[in-house]
Scaffold this motif. Structure first.
Motif, PDB file in Angstrom:
ATOM      1  N   ALA A 149       0.826  -1.207   0.000  1.00 39.28           N
ATOM      2  CA  ALA A 149       0.000   0.000   0.000  1.00 39.28           C
ATOM      3  C   ALA A 149       0.855   1.249   0.000  1.00 39.28           C
ATOM      4  O   ALA A 149       0.506   2.261  -0.601  1.00 39.28           O
ATOM      5  N   ALA A 150       2.016   1.158   0.677  1.00 35.10           N
ATOM      6  CA  ALA A 150       2.872   2.337   0.805  1.00 35.10           C
ATOM      7  C   ALA A 150       3.461   2.751  -0.537  1.00 35.10           C
ATOM      8  O   ALA A 150       3.715   3.925  -0.761  1.00 35.10           O
ATOM      9  N   VAL A 151       3.680   1.771  -1.424  1.00 39.77           N
ATOM     10  CA  VAL A 151       4.308   2.098  -2.700  1.00 39.77           C
ATOM     11  C   VAL A 151       3.288   2.242  -3.818  1.00 39.77           C
ATOM     12  O   VAL A 151       3.644   2.557  -4.945  1.00 39.77           O
ATOM     13  N   ARG A 152       2.026   1.997  -3.526  1.00 39.70           N
ATOM     14  CA  ARG A 152       0.988   2.116  -4.548  1.00 39.70           C
ATOM     15  C   ARG A 152       0.823   3.578  -4.949  1.00 39.70           C
ATOM     16  O   ARG A 152       0.736   4.453  -4.102  1.00 39.70           O
ATOM     17  N   PRO A 153       0.782   3.873  -6.243  1.00 32.62           N
ATOM     18  CA  PRO A 153       0.615   5.274  -6.668  1.00 32.62           C
ATOM     19  C   PRO A 153      -0.768   5.783  -6.285  1.00 32.62           C
ATOM     20  O   PRO A 153      -1.720   4.996  -6.123  1.00 32.62           O
ATOM     21  N   PRO A 154      -0.913   7.094  -6.119  1.00 33.07           N
ATOM     22  CA  PRO A 154      -2.217   7.647  -5.742  1.00 33.07           C
ATOM     23  C   PRO A 154      -3.255   7.412  -6.825  1.00 33.07           C
ATOM     24  O   PRO A 154      -2.939   7.351  -8.011  1.00 33.07           O
ATOM     25  N   LEU A 155      -4.499   7.270  -6.415  1.00 36.04           N
ATOM     26  CA  LEU A 155      -5.605   7.068  -7.339  1.00 36.04           C
ATOM     27  C   LEU A 155      -5.816   8.336  -8.165  1.00 36.04           C
ATOM     28  O   LEU A 155      -6.001   9.418  -7.610  1.00 36.04           O
ATOM     29  N   PRO A 156      -5.816   8.232  -9.495  1.00 38.19           N
ATOM     30  CA  PRO A 156      -6.049   9.425 -10.322  1.00 38.19           C
ATOM     31  C   PRO A 156      -7.540   9.739 -10.409  1.00 38.19           C
ATOM     32  O   PRO A 156      -8.351   8.856 -10.701  1.00 38.19           O
ATOM     33  N   VAL A 157      -7.901  10.983 -10.151  1.00 38.43           N
ATOM     34  CA  VAL A 157      -9.296  11.415 -10.192  1.00 38.43           C
ATOM     35  C   VAL A 157      -9.393  12.672 -11.048  1.00 38.43           C
ATOM     36  O   VAL A 157      -8.647  13.627 -10.839  1.00 38.43           O
ATOM     37  N   LYS A 158     -10.323  12.663 -11.988  1.00 37.87           N
ATOM     38  CA  LYS A 158     -10.497  13.798 -12.893  1.00 37.87           C
ATOM     39  C   LYS A 158     -11.575  14.733 -12.370  1.00 37.87           C
ATOM     40  O   LYS A 158     -12.651  14.306 -11.960  1.00 37.87           O
ATOM     41  N   MET A 159     -11.274  16.029 -12.380  1.00 36.65           N
ATOM     42  CA  MET A 159     -12.233  17.035 -11.950  1.00 36.65           C
ATOM     43  C   MET A 159     -12.208  18.201 -12.942  1.00 36.65           C
ATOM     44  O   MET A 159     -11.152  18.554 -13.462  1.00 36.65           O
ATOM     45  N   VAL A 160     -13.379  18.771 -13.172  1.00 30.45           N
ATOM     46  CA  VAL A 160     -13.509  19.849 -14.144  1.00 30.45           C
ATOM     47  C   VAL A 160     -13.755  21.178 -13.439  1.00 30.45           C
ATOM     48  O   VAL A 160     -14.504  21.239 -12.455  1.00 30.45           O
ATOM     49  N   ILE A 161     -13.106  22.230 -13.930  1.00 36.45           N
ATOM     50  CA  ILE A 161     -13.346  23.586 -13.447  1.00 36.45           C
ATOM     51  C   ILE A 161     -13.987  24.355 -14.589  1.00 36.45           C
ATOM     52  O   ILE A 161     -13.411  24.487 -15.671  1.00 36.45           O
ATOM     53  N   ALA A 162     -15.207  24.833 -14.359  1.00 32.79           N
ATOM     54  CA  ALA A 162     -15.994  25.436 -15.432  1.00 32.79           C
ATOM     55  C   ALA A 162     -16.513  26.804 -15.003  1.00 32.79           C
ATOM     56  O   ALA A 162     -16.357  27.219 -13.853  1.00 32.79           O
ATOM     57  N   GLY A 163     -17.160  27.490 -15.939  1.00 38.11           N
ATOM     58  CA  GLY A 163     -17.726  28.808 -15.662  1.00 38.11           C
ATOM     59  C   GLY A 163     -17.633  29.691 -16.886  1.00 38.11           C
ATOM     60  O   GLY A 163     -17.127  29.285 -17.932  1.00 38.11           O
ATOM     61  N   GLY A 164     -18.123  30.891 -16.751  1.00 33.81           N
ATOM     62  CA  GLY A 164     -18.149  31.828 -17.864  1.00 33.81           C
ATOM     63  C   GLY A 164     -16.796  32.417 -18.193  1.00 33.81           C
ATOM     64  O   GLY A 164     -15.772  32.107 -17.564  1.00 33.81           O
TER      65      GLY A 164
ATOM     66  N   GLY B 123     -13.734  34.715 -18.239  1.00 31.45           N
ATOM     67  CA  GLY B 123     -13.039  35.617 -17.328  1.00 31.45           C
ATOM     68  C   GLY B 123     -13.407  35.505 -15.867  1.00 31.45           C
ATOM     69  O   GLY B 123     -13.202  36.447 -15.105  1.00 31.45           O
ATOM     70  N   VAL B 124     -13.940  34.344 -15.420  1.00 35.54           N
ATOM     71  CA  VAL B 124     -14.341  34.229 -14.011  1.00 35.54           C
ATOM     72  C   VAL B 124     -13.216  33.756 -13.103  1.00 35.54           C
ATOM     73  O   VAL B 124     -13.337  33.816 -11.882  1.00 35.54           O
ATOM     74  N   GLY B 125     -12.113  33.250 -13.693  1.00 41.83           N
ATOM     75  CA  GLY B 125     -10.979  32.837 -12.869  1.00 41.83           C
ATOM     76  C   GLY B 125     -10.608  31.364 -12.969  1.00 41.83           C
ATOM     77  O   GLY B 125      -9.891  30.849 -12.113  1.00 41.83           O
ATOM     78  N   LYS B 126     -11.047  30.688 -14.012  1.00 41.12           N
ATOM     79  CA  LYS B 126     -10.757  29.259 -14.153  1.00 41.12           C
ATOM     80  C   LYS B 126      -9.257  29.004 -14.332  1.00 41.12           C
ATOM     81  O   LYS B 126      -8.672  28.163 -13.644  1.00 41.12           O
ATOM     82  N   THR B 127      -8.641  29.716 -15.256  1.00 40.57           N
ATOM     83  CA  THR B 127      -7.212  29.556 -15.506  1.00 40.57           C
ATOM     84  C   THR B 127      -6.405  29.931 -14.265  1.00 40.57           C
ATOM     85  O   THR B 127      -5.429  29.261 -13.907  1.00 40.57           O
ATOM     86  N   THR B 128      -6.829  30.986 -13.593  1.00 39.65           N
ATOM     87  CA  THR B 128      -6.151  31.415 -12.362  1.00 39.65           C
ATOM     88  C   THR B 128      -6.232  30.338 -11.296  1.00 39.65           C
ATOM     89  O   THR B 128      -5.241  30.049 -10.614  1.00 39.65           O
ATOM     90  N   ALA B 129      -7.407  29.722 -11.135  1.00 41.72           N
ATOM     91  CA  ALA B 129      -7.588  28.682 -10.118  1.00 41.72           C
ATOM     92  C   ALA B 129      -6.689  27.487 -10.393  1.00 41.72           C
ATOM     93  O   ALA B 129      -6.028  26.972  -9.479  1.00 41.72           O
ATOM     94  N   VAL B 130      -6.645  27.033 -11.641  1.00 43.89           N
ATOM     95  CA  VAL B 130      -5.791  25.896 -11.981  1.00 43.89           C
ATOM     96  C   VAL B 130      -4.327  26.244 -11.720  1.00 43.89           C
ATOM     97  O   VAL B 130      -3.579  25.458 -11.132  1.00 43.89           O
ATOM     98  N   GLY B 131      -3.918  27.426 -12.131  1.00 46.22           N
ATOM     99  CA  GLY B 131      -2.539  27.845 -11.928  1.00 46.22           C
ATOM    100  C   GLY B 131      -2.164  28.013 -10.464  1.00 46.22           C
ATOM    101  O   GLY B 131      -1.019  27.780 -10.084  1.00 46.22           O
TER     102      GLY B 131
END
Length: 200
Positions: free
Chosen positions: A16-31, A33-41
């Motif tokens: 378990a200690a050497v098992r890689p973390p579970l990959p989970v996909k999440m989306v950041i959306a919105g109109g 100029g609301v700050g999506k790129t800023t949030a990811v960065g």
């Protein structure tokens, strides 16, 4: 010991200690100029991949820049980053383009995502209706995050919830897309929503 028998068999804890973390996909959306790129960065542990392009005179005539006069670029495909939440879990973040004319990309970007964070600028609530409708229609768990531009929001969270007509089970919160900890907390709220959905 037979020739085919391994000389060392790691314990379950060691595996378990050497098992890689579970990959989970999440989306950041919105109109736009609301700050999506800023949030990811702000939160990505790698140099985020962005598809920013300069806003041309033609685009300026289509996109409302009245509330974002200093904005000179726009996302034309997606943003991408990742963050290791803990040794067992790694979030892969995909930011959608904000303009409706790029809506044809959404199905591909969202496919396989456990949830979404819809970022809202309370000065332009109309811009996030499409994102809210999309996640509701696809029955994907999501939360609404009001970006505190200049440290303030124009409407209360109750007013935002009423205006967006989102279910009481959808979290509505205030966050700052520039602050790593604030973005992390917002993403964890989405993750909690996704986990709660799987437990139903």
């Amino acid at each position: 010991m037979t020739p085919t028998e391994p000389a060392f068999r790691p314990s379950a804890a060691a595996s378990a200690a050497v098992r890689p973390p579970l990959p989970v996909k999440m989306v950041i959306a919105g109109g736009f100029g609301v700050g999506k790129t800023t949030a990811v960065g702000s939160i990505s542990e790698i140099e985020p991949l962005t598809t920013e392009a300069a806003i041309t005179e033609v685009a300026a005539g289509v996109d409302d820049l009245s509330h974002t006069p200093r904005k000179t670029t726009t996302t034309v495909a997606m943003d991408f980053g990742c963050i290791t939440v803990d040794p067992t879990l790694k979030l892969y973040l995909f930011g959608t383009p904000g303009q409706e004319r790029f809506g044809f990309m959404w199905d591909d970007i969202v496919e396989g995502a456990v949830g979404g964070l819809v970022i809202v600028d309370t000065r332009r609530l109309d811009d996030c209706y499409a994102a809210v409708d999309y996640f509701e229609h696809k029955q994907i768990p999501f939360a609404v995050a009001v970006n505190a531009f200049d440290g303030k929001v124009e409407h209360t969270l109750d007013e935002v919830r009423w205006a967006l007509d989102v279910n009481d089970r959808v979290p509505v919160l205030v966050f700052d897309a520039r602050e790593r900890g604030s973005v992390r907390d917002a993403l964890l709220v989405v993750l909690e929503q996704a986990l709660a959905r799987t437990g139903e």
